[in-house]
Design a protein around this motif. Structure first.
Motif, mmCIF file in Angstrom:
data_model
loop_
_atom_site.group_PDB
_atom_site.id
_atom_site.type_symbol
_atom_site.label_atom_id
_atom_site.label_comp_id
_atom_site.label_asym_id
_atom_site.label_seq_id
_atom_site.Cartn_x
_atom_site.Cartn_y
_atom_site.Cartn_z
ATOM 1 N N LEU A 59 98.377 -34.021 -0.997
ATOM 2 C CA LEU A 59 97.662 -33.356 -2.090
ATOM 3 C C LEU A 59 98.425 -33.515 -3.398
ATOM 4 O O LEU A 59 97.836 -33.814 -4.451
ATOM 5 N N PHE A 60 99.728 -33.327 -3.369
ATOM 6 C CA PHE A 60 100.537 -33.471 -4.582
ATOM 7 C C PHE A 60 100.412 -34.873 -5.161
ATOM 8 O O PHE A 60 100.302 -35.043 -6.385
ATOM 9 N N TYR A 61 100.428 -35.876 -4.303
ATOM 10 C CA TYR A 61 100.297 -37.261 -4.784
ATOM 11 C C TYR A 61 98.968 -37.444 -5.509
ATOM 12 O O TYR A 61 98.907 -38.108 -6.558
ATOM 13 N N GLN A 62 97.910 -36.841 -4.975
ATOM 14 C CA GLN A 62 96.595 -36.926 -5.629
ATOM 15 C C GLN A 62 96.626 -36.252 -6.997
ATOM 16 O O GLN A 62 95.999 -36.726 -7.958
ATOM 17 N N ILE A 63 97.363 -35.140 -7.107
ATOM 18 C CA ILE A 63 97.475 -34.439 -8.379
ATOM 19 C C ILE A 63 98.233 -35.301 -9.388
ATOM 20 O O ILE A 63 97.828 -35.427 -10.554
ATOM 21 N N VAL A 64 99.323 -35.906 -8.948
ATOM 22 C CA VAL A 64 100.091 -36.783 -9.836
ATOM 23 C C VAL A 64 99.234 -37.960 -10.287
ATOM 24 O O VAL A 64 99.245 -38.344 -11.468
ATOM 25 N N ASP A 65 98.474 -38.537 -9.370
ATOM 26 C CA ASP A 65 97.575 -39.647 -9.694
ATOM 27 C C ASP A 65 96.565 -39.222 -10.759
ATOM 28 O O ASP A 65 96.341 -39.938 -11.743
ATOM 29 N N ARG A 66 95.995 -38.039 -10.599
ATOM 30 C CA ARG A 66 94.966 -37.571 -11.525
ATOM 31 C C ARG A 66 95.519 -37.364 -12.937
ATOM 32 O O ARG A 66 94.850 -37.672 -13.941
ATOM 33 N N TYR A 67 96.723 -36.837 -13.073
ATOM 34 C CA TYR A 67 97.219 -36.433 -14.391
ATOM 35 C C TYR A 67 98.329 -37.349 -14.929
ATOM 36 O O TYR A 67 99.036 -36.977 -15.878
ATOM 37 N N SER A 68 98.484 -38.533 -14.363
ATOM 38 C CA SER A 68 99.508 -39.468 -14.851
ATOM 39 C C SER A 68 98.865 -40.756 -15.329
ATOM 40 O O SER A 68 97.819 -41.165 -14.808
ATOM 41 N N PRO A 69 99.508 -41.423 -16.283
ATOM 42 C CA PRO A 69 100.756 -41.052 -16.973
ATOM 43 C C PRO A 69 100.554 -40.324 -18.287
ATOM 44 O O PRO A 69 101.520 -40.042 -18.986
ATOM 45 N N HIS A 70 99.294 -40.015 -18.623
ATOM 46 C CA HIS A 70 99.029 -39.465 -19.954
ATOM 47 C C HIS A 70 99.477 -38.024 -20.111
ATOM 48 O O HIS A 70 99.717 -37.559 -21.232
ATOM 49 N N VAL A 71 99.576 -37.281 -19.012
ATOM 50 C CA VAL A 71 100.061 -35.899 -19.059
ATOM 51 C C VAL A 71 101.437 -35.804 -18.403
ATOM 52 O O VAL A 71 102.417 -35.425 -19.035
ATOM 53 N N ILE A 72 101.521 -36.156 -17.134
ATOM 54 C CA ILE A 72 102.802 -36.105 -16.429
ATOM 55 C C ILE A 72 103.638 -37.314 -16.837
ATOM 56 O O ILE A 72 103.243 -38.458 -16.607
ATOM 57 N N ARG A 73 104.797 -37.059 -17.406
ATOM 58 C CA ARG A 73 105.666 -38.137 -17.878
ATOM 59 C C ARG A 73 106.812 -38.423 -16.906
ATOM 60 O O ARG A 73 107.280 -39.555 -16.807
ATOM 61 N N ASN A 74 107.297 -37.402 -16.201
ATOM 62 C CA ASN A 74 108.363 -37.571 -15.210
ATOM 63 C C ASN A 74 108.301 -36.427 -14.204
ATOM 64 O O ASN A 74 107.793 -35.331 -14.513
ATOM 65 N N VAL A 75 108.816 -36.698 -13.018
ATOM 66 C CA VAL A 75 108.901 -35.704 -11.950
ATOM 67 C C VAL A 75 110.352 -35.672 -11.473
ATOM 68 O O VAL A 75 111.017 -36.711 -11.401
ATOM 69 N N PHE A 76 110.857 -34.475 -11.140
ATOM 70 C CA PHE A 76 112.263 -34.327 -10.747
ATOM 71 C C PHE A 76 112.389 -33.509 -9.471
ATOM 72 O O PHE A 76 111.739 -32.470 -9.311
ATOM 73 N N PHE A 77 113.254 -33.982 -8.572
ATOM 74 C CA PHE A 77 113.561 -33.268 -7.335
ATOM 75 C C PHE A 77 115.074 -33.261 -7.101
ATOM 76 O O PHE A 77 115.842 -33.928 -7.788
ATOM 77 N N GLY A 78 115.498 -32.522 -6.097
ATOM 78 C CA GLY A 78 116.886 -32.522 -5.642
ATOM 79 C C GLY A 78 116.919 -32.663 -4.129
ATOM 80 O O GLY A 78 116.437 -33.615 -3.558
ATOM 81 N N HIS A 79 117.501 -31.692 -3.457
ATOM 82 C CA HIS A 79 117.472 -31.481 -2.011
ATOM 83 C C HIS A 79 118.365 -32.409 -1.202
ATOM 84 O O HIS A 79 119.157 -31.932 -0.394
ATOM 85 N N THR A 80 118.258 -33.717 -1.366
ATOM 86 C CA THR A 80 118.994 -34.623 -0.495
ATOM 87 C C THR A 80 120.468 -34.730 -0.859
ATOM 88 O O THR A 80 121.257 -35.242 -0.066
#
Length: 632
Positions: free
Chosen positions: A435-456
């Motif tokens: 679902l998240f991938y679909q959201i990123v697809d819908r709003y990129s790249p004109h709205v979402i410019r970068n995504v950040f994670f940590g964890h590993t």
């Protein structure tokens, strides 16, 4: 192009204001500050205003006052001599369906344990998966009728059938650790359906295979369709914290534009040694140090360790107090973040409501949207309730609403979370990740410019592609990058590190990423040393990967850039080995990645921003924290 620096911390990331950049040559990488920083050997007592009295050989313990809870934490909470061996916090059970006496409840539990034993030992049901699901269906009755008795029964069954060692069975299923959580799962999950498949796979991969990604119906998911023609705006650990200013050139009055912190500040200790109070103490102390050492607002997210029990966050859909089990934590961090001046009252209220997540526009006009990734993390066992709904918590509804408002307002967005959405596909459960991938697809790249994670705790990156990643062999379909930052906490066989980004204020693209590290292999000498750790410049992303991928010196380090890096890695084994080295922050413990199989796997991981994509990759080459197990 007006640029500024952003510090990124994982398990401890940053932004710095800088002058107008003009001309192509000025975009060439150069170290922004000193080449190295040697931390002093002693604990910097200026970090906190007051301390408890300590013996000369003991580490100082701050007498920490919490401005939200209005209390000073006691010494025994962090004194090494008084570390607790059990979690004193309240546990929550489902309301039983019947008002049974203790003896009646014991009789029911004994009968259910007997039935489960017959299923495990008998041959009327064959196959580990079928046996496990059938056992869950029996166990559900215990959770509904005598919930407080269930943890003890789970420990007994675990020990009897050697699922783990006796000690691990207690750590996994006692009421004060995760037993009460598993009882909730049994009570509310569809144990005979998909939920049961997830539960059995979580208990042991030898019970049931990992469930496949369910089909996702996106009809009505987004308030508006993606615009046909979108336009992109044009350019316009304490020793580590001490090192940040000198190394990044942000001391002496200069500052970062902002700091992005991707979570995990609570120590990675056994659950029996953790508590609400310790979690609150860790949050207050670390954020206090951020305030002291990092110049510029900090935008934090919660990591899986930033809760109690660890990794557990309950969806509000659970009935009564069960849906508010972690509200104490959201209230606390929201208050601290507002108190430190990092978020306003409206964002703090969002954080209280949306599991620590908030949406806020910073002083440069960038909207930062955070989310709690525990709601797709495989170790949040409450995610095994209603697994057919990829947004059981409502977290992604909040994200979609904020992204749609940003699109309508012509804003650019950075998204911050903790547990990464893809790579090898081993961390999240698949449906929310899809679902998240679909959201990123819908709003990129004109709205979402970068995504950040940590964890590993490793230095990694992912690329999200158009059409849900159905075509990942062309730069024309690359949409946005997912940066997985190096961590200050080394964890296993890694070095310590942090990163600074240079970001354009016109379109919030990243034009440079500098990474520093400390060699953990040298830490054993500190007891007899007159210095602390040394943090050194490790690499410039543009210098390391730009030339091998023929990337223009004045172009942003975006998804197209990273796709080009993967294309270069397919023919340049030295580049693969370089990426592998940086993944472990130049640790001498990292395994080599010299085989064709390892190179192919690394390229596949970078191109996989979701679980279903990551699972298609060759496995066994994902982490540099242990020897690779992949073949070829």
């Amino acid at each position: 192009m007006l640029a500024f620096s952003v510090l990124a911390l994982a398990a401890f990331a940053l932004t710095q204001s800088s002058a107008q950049i003009s001309g192509q040559a000025s975009l060439q990488a150069s170290i922004p500050g000193s080449s190295s920083f040697v931390a002093p050997p002693a604990f910097p007592t200026s970090a906190f205003p007051t301390y408890y009295r300590a013996e000369p050989t003991q580490e100082p313990q701050p007498a920490l006052y919490d401005p939200v809870l209005k209390k000073t934490y006691p010494l025994n909470l962090t004194d090494p001599n008084t570390i607790p061996s059990n979690d004193p916090d309240p546990v929550y059970y489902p309301t039983p369906l019947a008002n049974l006496s203790s003896s009646e409840a014991d009789t029911i539990i004994d009968d259910i344990v007997s039935q489960i034993s017959e299923i495990i030992e008998g041959d009327s049901i064959t196959g580990n998966c079928s046996k496990c699901v059938a056992s869950l269906e029996i166990a559900k009755n215990a959770a509904l009728l005598a919930p407080s008795k269930v943890p003890e029964a789970m420990v007994s069954l675990c020990q009897t059938y050697k699922l783990h060692s006796n000690t691990t069975c207690e750590q996994d299923f006692e009421a004060s650790t995760f037993g009460a959580i598993w009882t909730q799962v049994l009570a509310f999950a569809d144990v005979g359906g998909l939920d049961g498949q997830y539960i059995c796979n979580s208990l042991s991969t030898t019970f049931c295979p990992a469930p496949a990604t369910s089909p996702l119906n996106t009809t009505g998911l987004f308030p508006k369709p993606k615009p046909a023609n979108v336009s992109i705006p044009q350019p316009s650990g304490l020793a580590a914290l001490e090192a940040v200013g000198p190394l990044t050139g942000t001391g002496n009055g200069s500052s970062f534009g902002w700091v992005t912190y991707t979570g995990d500040l609570v120590s990675h200790d056994p659950q029996t040694q953790l508590s609400r109070a310790y979690t609150e103490y860790a949050e207050d102390s670390i954020y206090t140090m951020f305030k002291e050492y990092l110049r510029g607002p900090v935008f934090p997210v919660l990591g899986n360790h930033d809760s109690n029990p660890e990794a557990i966050d309950s969806p509000h859909k659970l009935p009564g107090p069960l849906g508010q089990q972690q509200s104490w934590n959201y209230d606390h961090v929201a208050g601290l973040w507002q108190h430190d001046g990092w978020i306003d009252a409206a964002a703090a209220q969002q954080a209280r409501t949306h599991y620590g997540a908030y949406s806020i526009k910073n002083q440069f006009g960038l909207r930062i949207i955070t989310f709690n990734t525990d709601f797709w993390y495989r170790s949040n066992f409450l995610n095994f309730i209603n697994t057919t709904d990829p947004d059981n918590s409502g977290m992604f509804s909040f994200m979609i609403n904020e992204l749609q408002a940003a699109e309508d307002a012509g804003e650019q967005v950075w998204i911050q979370g903790h547990v990464l959405s893809g790579w090898d596909g081993s961390n999240p459960i698949p449906n929310p990740s899809n679902l998240f991938y679909q959201i990123v697809d819908r709003y990129s790249p004109h709205v979402i410019r970068n995504v950040f994670f940590g964890h590993t705790h490793e230095d990694q990156v992912m690329v999200y592609y158009a059409n849900n990643g159905t075509t990942r062999n062309s730069s024309s379909s690359a949409l946005v990058s997912g940066w997985i930052g190096p961590s200050v906490t080394p964890l296993t066989n890694l070095n310590s590190g942090f990163r600074m980004y240079e970001v354009d204020t016109g379109n919030f693209d990243i034009y440079e990423a500098y990474t520093w590290y400390a060699d953990v292999n040298s830490f054993h000498d500190f007891n007899n040393s007159v210095t602390g750790p040394t943090y050194k410049f490790e690499y410039s992303t543009r210098e390391a990967y730009g030339s091998p991928s023929d990337w223009p010196v004045d172009a942003p380090l975006n998804a197209t850039f990273w796709h080009g890096v993967t294309e270069a890695m397919q023919t340049n084994r030295s580049l693969v080995e370089l990426f592998n080295t940086y993944q472990g922050k130049s640790s001498v413990k990292s395994p080599n990645c010299t085989s064709d199989a390892c190179a192919a796997a690394k390229v596949c991981y970078i191109r996989s921003g979701s679980v279903p994509l990551g699972r298609q990759c060759p496995q066994g080459f994902s982490s540099v924290q242990s020897p690779y197990t992949g073949t070829g």
